[in-house]
Design a protein around this motif. Structure first.
Motif, PDB file in Angstrom:
ATOM      1  N   GLN A 105      46.692  74.223  65.877  1.00  0.00           N
ATOM      2  CA  GLN A 105      45.309  74.532  65.496  1.00  0.00           C
ATOM      3  C   GLN A 105      45.097  76.039  65.345  1.00  0.00           C
ATOM      4  O   GLN A 105      44.424  76.482  64.409  1.00  0.00           O
ATOM      5  N   LYS A 110      46.604  77.198  62.002  1.00  0.00           N
ATOM      6  CA  LYS A 110      45.798  76.767  60.853  1.00  0.00           C
ATOM      7  C   LYS A 110      44.498  77.560  60.753  1.00  0.00           C
ATOM      8  O   LYS A 110      44.099  77.984  59.660  1.00  0.00           O
ATOM      9  N   LEU A 111      43.831  77.763  61.874  1.00  0.00           N
ATOM     10  CA  LEU A 111      42.567  78.501  61.870  1.00  0.00           C
ATOM     11  C   LEU A 111      42.771  79.958  61.490  1.00  0.00           C
ATOM     12  O   LEU A 111      41.936  80.558  60.796  1.00  0.00           O
ATOM     13  N   SER A 112      43.882  80.549  61.912  1.00  0.00           N
ATOM     14  CA  SER A 112      44.166  81.936  61.556  1.00  0.00           C
ATOM     15  C   SER A 112      44.387  82.082  60.051  1.00  0.00           C
ATOM     16  O   SER A 112      43.842  82.984  59.414  1.00  0.00           O
ATOM     17  N   SER A 136      43.340  80.035  57.730  1.00  0.00           N
ATOM     18  CA  SER A 136      42.084  79.720  57.061  1.00  0.00           C
ATOM     19  C   SER A 136      41.138  80.914  57.072  1.00  0.00           C
ATOM     20  O   SER A 136      40.482  81.219  56.061  1.00  0.00           O
ATOM     21  N   PHE A 137      41.072  81.614  58.209  1.00  0.00           N
ATOM     22  CA  PHE A 137      40.211  82.790  58.304  1.00  0.00           C
ATOM     23  C   PHE A 137      40.651  83.876  57.327  1.00  0.00           C
ATOM     24  O   PHE A 137      39.822  84.448  56.597  1.00  0.00           O
ATOM     25  N   ARG A 162      39.964  82.817  53.555  1.00  0.00           N
ATOM     26  CA  ARG A 162      38.555  82.809  53.155  1.00  0.00           C
ATOM     27  C   ARG A 162      37.973  84.221  53.143  1.00  0.00           C
ATOM     28  O   ARG A 162      37.179  84.567  52.280  1.00  0.00           O
ATOM     29  N   ILE A 186      32.575  82.209  57.506  1.00  0.00           N
ATOM     30  CA  ILE A 186      33.745  82.933  58.034  1.00  0.00           C
ATOM     31  C   ILE A 186      33.617  83.118  59.545  1.00  0.00           C
ATOM     32  O   ILE A 186      34.604  83.017  60.278  1.00  0.00           O
ATOM     33  N   ASN A 212      34.766  80.046  61.230  1.00  0.00           N
ATOM     34  CA  ASN A 212      36.222  79.994  61.366  1.00  0.00           C
ATOM     35  C   ASN A 212      36.696  80.865  62.525  1.00  0.00           C
ATOM     36  O   ASN A 212      37.578  80.478  63.292  1.00  0.00           O
ATOM     37  N   GLY A 260      35.838  79.257  65.853  1.00  0.00           N
ATOM     38  CA  GLY A 260      36.774  78.164  66.139  1.00  0.00           C
ATOM     39  C   GLY A 260      38.124  78.679  66.605  1.00  0.00           C
ATOM     40  O   GLY A 260      38.735  78.123  67.521  1.00  0.00           O
ATOM     41  N   TYR A 261      38.579  79.759  65.982  1.00  0.00           N
ATOM     42  CA  TYR A 261      39.844  80.384  66.393  1.00  0.00           C
ATOM     43  C   TYR A 261      39.753  80.891  67.827  1.00  0.00           C
ATOM     44  O   TYR A 261      40.682  80.709  68.629  1.00  0.00           O
TER      45      TYR A 261
END
Length: 308
Positions: A194, A197-199, A201-202, A205, A229, A232, A235-236
């Motif tokens: 996770q 993926k979050l890194s 995605s950040f 975007r 953003i 994201n 969440g990270y």
């Protein structure tokens, strides 16, 4: 087909010769630290004998161990200083491993990205920062696993030689801790995926927003994009917080369990008269050190599972 020698040289070139040299020096430092710890456990007996706290009849001292107060103090301080220097060197080597590996791989990414005819800025930034840093931490964790493995095996070998029954009892009790650590590893692996993926995605975007910042302002979408953003990023952070919490519990568990094992060993030794008082003192000191090495191993293997 590559020969074994060519594969070794290729592997060294991949991780960097400086990193490989630091790994070898760390292994030497780990073995020296194990020797110092073993000698220190003997000097504890010598120090207590010189104080009159421990009877000489229950202490098994080698010929080199001093028995008078002044010499025991000098030896104790000298070995403490040696242990401090070796510990400092191992910490320095780990830090240098991280930075040397980061610099080495970033230079390769630099050459690769600038010589390509087309490139993706989001991918380059992710590689240059998150992926390089993660891989650097992975290399540092692998180095620590190697160091702690050599230290643990050396100390356990000495314990097995001096008191095989107590050493086997302690290792069997510590082995039961592995079942608990496996439960942590499953959860940590999921968190690691996770985080990655979050890194990514950040980064993707955020860079996409920078490329289209004029369009966002014209359409007045900048606040909506900032909010997305930040979502994201939040969440990270939450995922990393969960990871650090579980990692802290996993790191502390072997040390707490190690103390319980030490108490069990002391009770068993007293009831069955397996060890003399002085030898038991040295044994318990070294077993605590062994538990700390196992705790470091557990922590490093967790980092490896996350950053892989």
């Amino acid at each position: 087909m590559q020969t074994f020698s060519q594969r070794i040289h290729g592997g060294i070139d991949f991780i960097g010769r400086r990193v490989f040299t630091l790994l070898l020096l760390s292994i030497v430092a780990a073995l020296l630290t194990s020797g110092v710890e073993i000698a220190f456990s003997v000097l504890i007996q010598s120090f207590f004998v010189s104080l009159g706290i421990l009877p000489e009849t229950v202490a098994i001292l080698p010929a080199w161990a001093p028995k008078d107060f002044s010499h025991s103090i000098i030896f104790l301080l000298a070995f403490t200083a040696a242990r401090t220097v070796l510990q400092a060197f191992k910490a320095l080597a780990q830090g240098l491993t991280l930075e040397s590996f980061n610099a080495y791989v970033r230079s390769r990414i630099l050459e690769w990205s600038l010589r390509r005819s087309s490139w993706d800025s989001a991918r380059i930034v992710t590689l240059m920062n998150d992926r390089v840093t993660s891989t650097g931490h992975l290399m540092m964790a692998l180095q620590n696993v190697t160091i702690q493995s050599f230290t643990a095996f050396a100390i356990f070998g000495y314990l097995l030689w001096t008191a095989p029954q107590m050493a086997l009892l302690g290792v069997i009790l510590l082995g039961s801790l592995g079942l608990l650590l496996k439960l942590f590893d499953r959860y940590i692996s999921a968190l690691g995926e996770q985080v990655a993926k979050l890194s990514s995605s950040f980064n993707s975007r955020f860079l996409a927003a920078l490329r289209n910042v004029q369009f966002l302002r014209i359409c007045r979408f900048e606040e909506r994009e900032i909010s997305a953003i930040r979502g994201n990023l939040d969440g990270y952070f939450r995922t990393n917080r969960s990871y650090l919490t579980v990692l802290g519990i996993k790191y502390a568990a072997p040390q707490f369990f190690g103390v319980l094992v030490v108490v069990a060993i002391a009770v068993a030794a007293r009831q069955n008269h397996f060890l003399e008082g002085g030898v038991l003192l040295s044994f318990l000191y070294l077993f605590v050190r062994l538990s700390q090495s196992i705790a470091e191993l557990a922590s490093s293997t967790t980092i490896i599972r996350v950053y892989l």
